[in-house]
Design a protein around this motif. Structure first.
Motif, PDB file in Angstrom:
ATOM      1  N   LYS A  65       0.850  -1.193   0.000  1.00 40.56           N
ATOM      2  CA  LYS A  65       0.000   0.000   0.000  1.00 40.56           C
ATOM      3  C   LYS A  65       0.887   1.245   0.000  1.00 40.56           C
ATOM      4  O   LYS A  65       1.141   1.861   1.031  1.00 40.56           O
ATOM      5  N   LYS A  67       2.340   5.035  -1.597  1.00 40.61           N
ATOM      6  CA  LYS A  67       1.935   6.288  -2.244  1.00 40.61           C
ATOM      7  C   LYS A  67       3.192   6.969  -2.773  1.00 40.61           C
ATOM      8  O   LYS A  67       4.255   6.926  -2.146  1.00 40.61           O
ATOM      9  N   SER A  91       5.282   3.474   2.200  1.00 42.27           N
ATOM     10  CA  SER A  91       4.160   2.782   2.836  1.00 42.27           C
ATOM     11  C   SER A  91       4.268   3.078   4.326  1.00 42.27           C
ATOM     12  O   SER A  91       5.113   3.861   4.758  1.00 42.27           O
TER      13      SER A  91
END
Length: 354
Positions: A65, A67, A91
């Motif tokens: 996860k 970005k 993450s």
């Protein structure tokens, strides 16, 4: 999604190349301790794949996860404050960045930004004392000052932060950093290993591969797994069903370099040098590494040269590659090599044909 991303192994158990290294990394994780790591080896050998699989092994699905942020920092550089902008991939558990993107300001990135990240309170993982992981790419391109700062950061924050360093050549990483890491040499995969991966992808995509087709792609990949998978997908897009004599197209940038080499042979003049400079700029703008451009250009030039000139041109290519690694502006050294080649080749033509 490109196949190179779609079939990237998610865990260490699914790694098809460097299985022995994957098992050693898995053992590190099961022992509930992970030292600082230095992954080094040629481009396309699978360093980043192993690093991401290791992070998933340590932190689970949370490592996926991520970005991507373009972050700006204001750091104190002695008598003044400077702004440094870098792209980070992060993450909850790790941060990945490339400090050498900051150029000559890389030491401030290491001193301030990494220090700030390393100081963050570690997150507990599965009930045991946790740590954050900083993944630093292209550490072999860091200046000596930045590498010195990195050594201090590694020592000071080792309780709460683990560093995973990634580079092509460990010889440009200082001995002080290498001695504080577990060094992982990632060799270029063999053609047999590349064929194994291509056949695996073909099976997953329900493709029929003619005899020798995967072998030809593996041979043309120069032992780069990433390149082999991209070539395989390009062939699939251009023509399917495959044929045993199907042409395997070169990369677009390689064709472009071949065109540059042809134009250099046709004319050796300041005007042609100016045109070549613009084309070299275009390659650099499209993120083709300057060392790769120089190597490919030399390859294309040597193909059409008489044997008596090959040694001299190779000597000057090595000279300018060395200058390229020491300098900041790649275009200067690439253009200087082209100018030197034009001078030598024109002199040879005059001497030979009058």
């Amino acid at each position: 999604m490109l196949w190179v991303d779609k079939y990237r192994p998610k865990t260490l158990d699914k790694v098809l190349v460097h299985e022995d290294i994957a098992q050693n990394l898995k053992k590190l994780v099961t022992e509930q301790d992970c030292p600082h790591l230095l992954f080094y080896g040629p481009s396309g050998s699978g360093k980043k794949t192993l690093i991401m699989a290791l992070l998933r092994q340590i932190f689970g699905p949370g490592a996926d996860k991520v970005k991507v942020e373009n972050k700006a920092w204001r750091v104190d550089a002695g008598s003044r404050a400077i702004d440094v902008e870098l792209t980070t991939v992060s993450s909850t558990h790790h941060v990945e960045l490339n400090p050498s993107d900051a150029g000559f300001q890389d030491r401030y990135v290491v001193q301030e930004i990494i220090k700030e990240m390393a100081k963050n309170r570690p997150i507990d993982v599965k009930g045991r004392k946790g740590f954050k992981v900083l993944v630093l790419n292209e550490v072999d391109k860091l200046s000596r000052e930045a590498q010195h700062s990195l050594r201090r950061t590694m020592e000071k924050y080792s309780a709460s932060c683990r560093l995973i360093l990634c580079c092509n050549s460990s010889s440009k990483v200082s001995e002080a950093i290498r001695s504080r890491c577990l060094n992982m040499r990632i060799n270029a995969p063999t053609e047999g290993e590349i064929m194994k991966v291509l056949e695996f992808i073909g099976k997953k995509e329900s493709l029929q591969l003619p005899p020798g087709f995967a072998d030809r792609i593996a041979h043309q990949s120069n032992r780069s797994l990433r390149r082999a998978i991209l070539l395989f997908e390009t062939c699939r897009v251009q023509q399917y069903p495959f044929t045993s004599n199907q042409a395997i197209p070169p990369m677009d940038w390689e064709e472009y370099v071949s065109e540059i080499a042809s134009s250099i042979f046709k004319e050796q003049s300041p005007k042609r040098l100016f045109e070549v400079r613009g084309k070299l700029y275009e390659l650099l703008v499209n993120c083709i590494p300057p060392e790769i451009i120089l190597k490919r250009l030399l390859y294309e030039l040597l193909k059409k040269l008489d044997s008596e000139l090959k040694h001299e041109i190779s000597h000057w290519a090595a000279y300018y590659e060395h200058r390229l690694r020491l300098g900041q502006k790649a275009i200067f050294h690439l253009e200087a090599f082209v100018a030197k080649f034009m001078s030598i080749y024109k002199g040879f033509l005059i001497e030979t044909f009058g």
